[in-house]
Write a protein that holds these residues in place. Structure first.
Motif, PDB file in Angstrom:
ATOM      1  N   VAL A  36       3.717   3.548  -5.550  1.00  0.00           N
ATOM      2  CA  VAL A  36       2.753   3.090  -4.334  1.00  0.00           C
ATOM      3  C   VAL A  36       1.890   2.113  -4.804  1.00  0.00           C
ATOM      4  N   LEU A  37       1.212   2.287  -6.009  1.00  0.00           N
ATOM      5  CA  LEU A  37       0.575   0.972  -6.501  1.00  0.00           C
ATOM      6  C   LEU A  37       1.347  -0.298  -6.861  1.00  0.00           C
ATOM      7  N   ILE A  38       2.466  -0.316  -7.312  1.00  0.00           N
ATOM      8  CA  ILE A  38       3.302  -1.380  -7.646  1.00  0.00           C
ATOM      9  C   ILE A  38       3.943  -2.000  -6.248  1.00  0.00           C
ATOM     10  N   LEU A  39       4.159  -1.298  -5.231  1.00  0.00           N
ATOM     11  CA  LEU A  39       4.710  -1.784  -4.028  1.00  0.00           C
ATOM     12  C   LEU A  39       3.693  -2.308  -2.820  1.00  0.00           C
ATOM     13  N   SER A  40       2.690  -1.363  -2.835  1.00  0.00           N
ATOM     14  CA  SER A  40       1.581  -1.810  -2.140  1.00  0.00           C
ATOM     15  C   SER A  40       0.501  -2.830  -2.540  1.00  0.00           C
ATOM     16  N   VAL A  41       0.308  -2.837  -3.934  1.00  0.00           N
ATOM     17  CA  VAL A  41      -0.746  -3.881  -4.234  1.00  0.00           C
ATOM     18  C   VAL A  41      -0.009  -5.108  -5.351  1.00  0.00           C
ATOM     19  N   VAL A  42       0.430  -4.569  -6.400  1.00  0.00           N
ATOM     20  CA  VAL A  42       0.829  -5.573  -7.623  1.00  0.00           C
ATOM     21  C   VAL A  42       2.056  -6.609  -7.012  1.00  0.00           C
ATOM     22  N   LEU A  43       3.116  -5.944  -6.309  1.00  0.00           N
ATOM     23  CA  LEU A  43       4.294  -6.723  -6.175  1.00  0.00           C
ATOM     24  C   LEU A  43       3.669  -7.647  -4.947  1.00  0.00           C
ATOM     25  N   PRO A  44       2.987  -7.116  -3.661  1.00  0.00           N
ATOM     26  CA  PRO A  44       2.482  -8.225  -2.743  1.00  0.00           C
ATOM     27  C   PRO A  44       1.749  -9.165  -3.446  1.00  0.00           C
ATOM     28  N   ALA A  45       0.565  -8.891  -4.213  1.00  0.00           N
ATOM     29  CA  ALA A  45      -0.191  -9.994  -4.977  1.00  0.00           C
ATOM     30  C   ALA A  45       0.863 -10.973  -5.612  1.00  0.00           C
ATOM     31  N   THR A  46       1.860 -10.591  -6.379  1.00  0.00           N
ATOM     32  CA  THR A  46       2.864 -11.411  -7.176  1.00  0.00           C
ATOM     33  C   THR A  46       3.522 -12.222  -6.275  1.00  0.00           C
ATOM     34  N   ILE A  47       4.022 -11.690  -5.047  1.00  0.00           N
ATOM     35  CA  ILE A  47       4.707 -12.695  -4.271  1.00  0.00           C
ATOM     36  C   ILE A  47       3.805 -13.419  -3.465  1.00  0.00           C
ATOM     37  N   PHE A  48       2.523 -13.215  -3.076  1.00  0.00           N
ATOM     38  CA  PHE A  48       1.532 -14.028  -2.302  1.00  0.00           C
ATOM     39  C   PHE A  48       1.556 -15.181  -3.302  1.00  0.00           C
ATOM     40  N   VAL A  49       0.970 -15.061  -4.653  1.00  0.00           N
ATOM     41  CA  VAL A  49       0.713 -16.045  -5.501  1.00  0.00           C
ATOM     42  C   VAL A  49       2.158 -17.229  -5.676  1.00  0.00           C
ATOM     43  N   ALA A  50       3.101 -16.263  -5.761  1.00  0.00           N
ATOM     44  CA  ALA A  50       4.366 -17.125  -5.902  1.00  0.00           C
ATOM     45  C   ALA A  50       4.847 -18.070  -4.831  1.00  0.00           C
ATOM     46  N   LEU A  51       4.614 -17.471  -3.659  1.00  0.00           N
ATOM     47  CA  LEU A  51       4.934 -18.268  -2.505  1.00  0.00           C
ATOM     48  C   LEU A  51       3.944 -19.545  -2.344  1.00  0.00           C
TER      49      LEU A  51
END
Length: 386
Positions: A36-51
């Protein structure tokens, strides 16, 4: 030492560290929390920065369409080939594999390596492509599962006439919209359309997003190590199906390289590794829901135990394939390399079947499993995996 190989060894050490931590974690509950930590916090933050580091264009809309086309190719290839791989048409094992093979879970099995080896722009492209895959695994596979369920009951009721199924579809659509990764994709695209980027954010928000994104690779690799389970039961059967799936994916990538115009090496590698993503959890959630609906006297529609074993094998299998491709760098950027590799992965299970004969996966008596409150149903309610 080759920098790519050195980076791969670092990743393997992190996976190994996660594996040795298995004895320290409290079973599936701790793993759910990390997921849940990965899919709800870390992954969204990573994709947001990349986009927010790329330039938006109309061509990017083709990415989800291409991913959706890949899902359908894998789906129809599975229906044609599974009888030759040991799954009798019309059985619960056959339906289970047809649901699993075309699904992709790039969030845990692909995105961390894309970010580390290829950079932010390919990661943003992969995130947009995953939107098409999400539509397939959340909505289309649910429709297929329910069609099989009602077909099994020999009902003549039309799909659109059942309010429960309508409500389920509505819930799935809302889940698609509420998923953190999809929300940040929408937010990032809106910002880019107004000419804003990562630097346009207030300093504290930019720093928070960047620092969360920096957690992506180590926490995912540790999770892979902690989640790995090697089940001997049905292992040979599952591995030859995963090899077939990987071979078809390589073939699709190779043909795409022949048809598409020349691309940068990073984009070529993304085209190769994205289809190699692990199997998604969502088909398992749909199958668990169907098995919870059927009566005690009804025949099983799906084999949820087989599905769990496939999920357990798929993540390490995909990780090995993706790391191998990225470690070799530009060696895998040519269709002349990709197509023979795909052929080899298709030939290996074929040879095995011819030498040893076709053997179906052992059926599990699902009727002995509780229909309500089962672990599978609890997982479906609490966890969403991309």
């Amino acid at each position: 030492m080759n920098p790519a190989l050195q980076k791969t060894l670092v990743f393997l050490l992190l996976i190994a560290a996660g594996y040795f931590l298995q004895k320290k974690i409290n079973g599936k509950q701790d793993l759910k929390g990390i997921k849940v930590l990965i899919l709800s916090v870390v992954l969204p933050a990573t994709i947001f920065v990349a986009l927010l580091k790329i330039k938006i264009s109309a061509e990017l809309l083709l990415l989800p369409v291409g991913a959706l086309a890949l899902n359908f190719i894998l789906f129809y290839a599975a229906k044609k080939a599974l009888p030759q791989l040991g799954f009798t048409t019309g059985t619960s094992d056959f339906r289970t594999m047809v649901m699993l093979i075309p699904s992709l879970a790039p969030g845990l099995s692909c995105f961390p390596f894309v970010m580390e080896y290829l950079g932010d722009e390919p990661l943003a492209m992969a995130a947009l492509a995953d939107v098409g895959n999400k539509v397939f695994v959340l909505i289309i596979l649910y429709l297929i599962a329910m069609n099989w369920y009602y077909g099994q009951r020999a009902t003549t009721e039309a799909f659109s006439g059942n309010p429960d199924r309508k409500e389920k579809l509505k819930d799935l659509g809302l889940s698609l919209l509420r998923e953190p990764v999809n929300l940040v994709i929408v937010a990032a695209i809106l910002m880019l359309s107004f000419g804003l980027n990562i630097s346009s954010l207030p300093g504290f928000l930019e720093t928070t997003a960047v620092r969360l994104a920096a957690l992506m690779t180590p926490i995912v690799l540790l999770f892979i190590g902690m989640a790995v389970r090697f089940e001997r039961r049905e292992m040979t059967l599952i591995l030859r199906v995963l090899a077939f799936r990987s071979g078809i994916a390589f073939f699709v990538s190779g043909i795409a390289l022949l048809l598409l115009p020349a691309m940068a090496p990073a984009m070529v590698l993304l085209l190769v590794i994205f289809p190699q993503s692990a199997v998604s959890f969502w088909p398992f959630a749909h199958m668990s829901a169907v098995e919870g609906m059927r009566g005690e006297k009804d025949k099983p529609v799906f084999n949820v135990d087989l599905a769990l074993n496939v999920l357990a094998c798929s993540l390490p299998f995909a990780t090995v394939i993706i790391l191998t491709v990225l470690s070799c760098g530009e060696f895998f950027t040519s269709a002349l390399t990709i197509l023979p590799l795909g052929a080899a992965l298709l030939v290996v299970p074929a040879i095995f079947v011819m030498r040893n004969g076709i053997s179906s996966a052992p059926n599990v008596d699902l009727e002995k499993q509780p229909a309500n409150g089962s672990p599978a149903m609890e997982i479906e309610k609490k966890v969403a995996v991309s």
